[in-house]
Enzyme design. Structure first.
Site, PDB file in Angstrom:
ATOM      1  N   TYR A   1       0.859  -1.238  -0.215  1.00 31.27           N
ATOM      2  CA  TYR A   1      -0.143  -0.012   0.034  1.00 31.27           C
ATOM      3  C   TYR A   1       1.050   1.135  -0.176  1.00 31.27           C
ATOM      4  CZ  TYR A   1      -3.131   3.711   1.049  1.00 31.27           C
ATOM      5  OH  TYR A   1      -3.743   4.975   1.851  1.00 31.27           O
TER       6      TYR A   1
ATOM      7  N   ALA B   1      -1.982   8.667   4.640  1.00 32.71           N
ATOM      8  CA  ALA B   1      -3.266   8.004   4.984  1.00 32.71           C
ATOM      9  C   ALA B   1      -2.525   6.573   5.835  1.00 32.71           C
ATOM     10  CB  ALA B   1      -4.046   7.187   3.937  1.00 32.71           C
TER      11      ALA B   1
ATOM     12  N   THR C   1      -6.248  19.450  -1.614  1.00 41.64           N
ATOM     13  CA  THR C   1      -5.152  18.156  -2.144  1.00 41.64           C
ATOM     14  C   THR C   1      -6.018  18.603  -3.438  1.00 41.64           C
ATOM     15  OG1 THR C   1      -3.817  16.741  -1.013  1.00 41.64           O
ATOM     16  CG2 THR C   1      -4.129  16.252  -3.124  1.00 41.64           C
TER      17      THR C   1
ATOM     18  N   HIS D   1       1.768  14.269  -5.331  1.00 36.94           N
ATOM     19  CA  HIS D   1       1.061  12.236  -5.182  1.00 36.94           C
ATOM     20  C   HIS D   1       2.233  11.738  -4.833  1.00 36.94           C
ATOM     21  CE1 HIS D   1      -3.096  12.873  -3.456  1.00 36.94           C
ATOM     22  NE2 HIS D   1      -2.901  12.018  -3.152  1.00 36.94           N
TER      23      HIS D   1
ATOM     24  N   ARG E   1       6.745   8.626   1.666  1.00 33.34           N
ATOM     25  CA  ARG E   1       7.227   7.732   2.437  1.00 33.34           C
ATOM     26  C   ARG E   1       8.136   7.339   3.592  1.00 33.34           C
ATOM     27  NH1 ARG E   1       5.659   7.783  -3.349  1.00 33.34           N
ATOM     28  NH2 ARG E   1       3.811   5.625  -4.013  1.00 33.34           N
TER      29      ARG E   1
END
Length: 378
Positions: free
Chosen positions: A28, A83, A160, A259, A314
């Site tokens: 994910y 998220a 966003t 993104h 990340r």
């Protein structure tokens, strides 16, 4: 790599996270749109810029602090909205916020966070809190969200703008494995009352579709600007014309973002369009950038090309998976140490010393655009 091995780089943290995360969580967080061209280009683009150091300057002391939206940060690196932190660590966003607060830098709390904005603020009372809000069909709900953020001490609203349709309504293949649905997940920053359906179910997705406005328009941005006293930042801008339109509508900040390569594949690397956005804004709003930042030298190049601050996504999640709040702090510390050293080696004692003349694109020297070392995992 053993998780007990010495961690000295963001890549090391990523390897540790890969060992610790369940496969569905790693998948994910690593997910990219289509062939992943944009994700890969975000990484490689930084390597196409060369540094032109200045020497014989007193860099015995370096000051990495910067002011963002009126708040002093100790470092020009902040955490962007992502998220499902609960997939990485039991404390989820509470731990991420603590890690950011320990470095006196900002964190944008995502709407799809697993803790409420109030809980996150309470967990890190000294932190610098910003809130990423969705666009909703019910503007009364939006106003309640804005008021909640302000009461809880959040000092900016991020919107966003590069996601006209959400994954739950258009993706052919789900980004989240069904195994993730067995993890206790809730989204208290999306709903006033959590739907009585299992996360991931058709009924739950229907509730999301019914609530979220798709697509949002400039009118929605104007409404937010008029209904909050907090600064407003637009995340997802790649067009100079959109940047100018944002400034005309009183937006306070532009986050140049694609993104992380998770939306439209084939768009430019963010660092490549950053200078155009900076010129278009003309100093009328602050400009930030995310996407592909993995070293302190990357941060230095982004600042030289006009960014006031960079955001990471990340790498912060990898730090969270690696060692909770301390892992997030470690990621930020690695980038800070690398930035400070890069500043010294290029003749910069403070952030204001980092000027556009510090970098040049490799094409200036006629260097062919060869592909960098494969970085698809980290």
């Amino acid at each position: 790599m053993s998780t007990s091995a010495l961690i000295t780089s963001i890549a090391d943290v990523g390897k540790s996270a890969r060992e610790k995360l369940p496969n569905y969580a790693w998948a994910y967080y690593s997910w990219t749109s289509a062939d992943g061209q944009t994700y890969q280009d975000n990484l490689e683009a930084y390597r196409r810029y060369r540094l032109i150091p200045r020497n014989l300057r007193d860099v015995s002391i370096r000051d990495t602090s910067v002011t963002v939206l009126g708040t002093r940060l100790d470092i020009p690196v902040a955490i962007g909205p992502t998220a499902l932190h609960r997939l990485a660590h039991p404390e989820a966003e509470l731990a991420t916020a603590k890690g950011a607060a320990a470095m006196n830098t900002g964190m944008v709390l995502g709407s799809f966070a697993n803790h409420s904005l109030e809980e996150v603020a309470e967990a890190a009372p000294s932190g610098i809190h910003w809130f990423y809000m969705l666009f909703y069909k019910d503007r009364r709900h939006m106003k309640r969200q804005l008021d909640r953020a302000e009461r809880a001490g959040y000092t900016a609203i991020f919107l966003t703008v590069d996601q006209p349709f959400f994954p739950f309504s258009v993706d052919k293949s789900p980004r989240v494995s069904p195994r993730a649905y067995t993890v206790p997940l809730r989204f208290p920053n999306v709903f006033d009352v959590e739907p009585p359906h299992a996360f991931g179910s058709t009924e739950y997705r229907a509730c999301l579709t019914a609530a979220v406005k798709e697509p949002a328009t400039w009118e929605d941005v104007e409404w937010v600007r008029e209904n909050t006293r907090l600064p407003v930042v637009l995340k997802g801008v790649l067009s100079a014309e959109d940047a100018r339109m944002a400034v005309e509508r009183g937006v306070n900040g532009i986050l140049v973002s694609n993104h992380g390569g998770r939306e439209q594949d084939g768009v430019p690397a963010t660092i490549d369009v950053l200078p155009d956005i900076v010129r278009a804004v003309g100093g009328k709003a602050e400009v930030y950038v995310d996407g592909g930042v993995r070293t302190g030298t990357d941060v230095l190049k982004a600042l030289a090309l006009g960014a006031r601050c960079v955001f990471i996504g990340r790498p912060a999640l990898w730090g969270l998976a690696h060692n909770g709040a301390e892992g997030v702090q470690q990621v930020l510390q690695i980038l800070t140490d690398e930035l400070s050293l890069a500043m010294a080696r290029t003749g910069c004692a403070k952030i204001a010393d980092i000027q556009p003349s510090l970098v040049v694109h490799q094409s200036y020297y006629g260097i062919p655009a060869v592909r960098a070392v494969q970085m698809s995992k980290y």
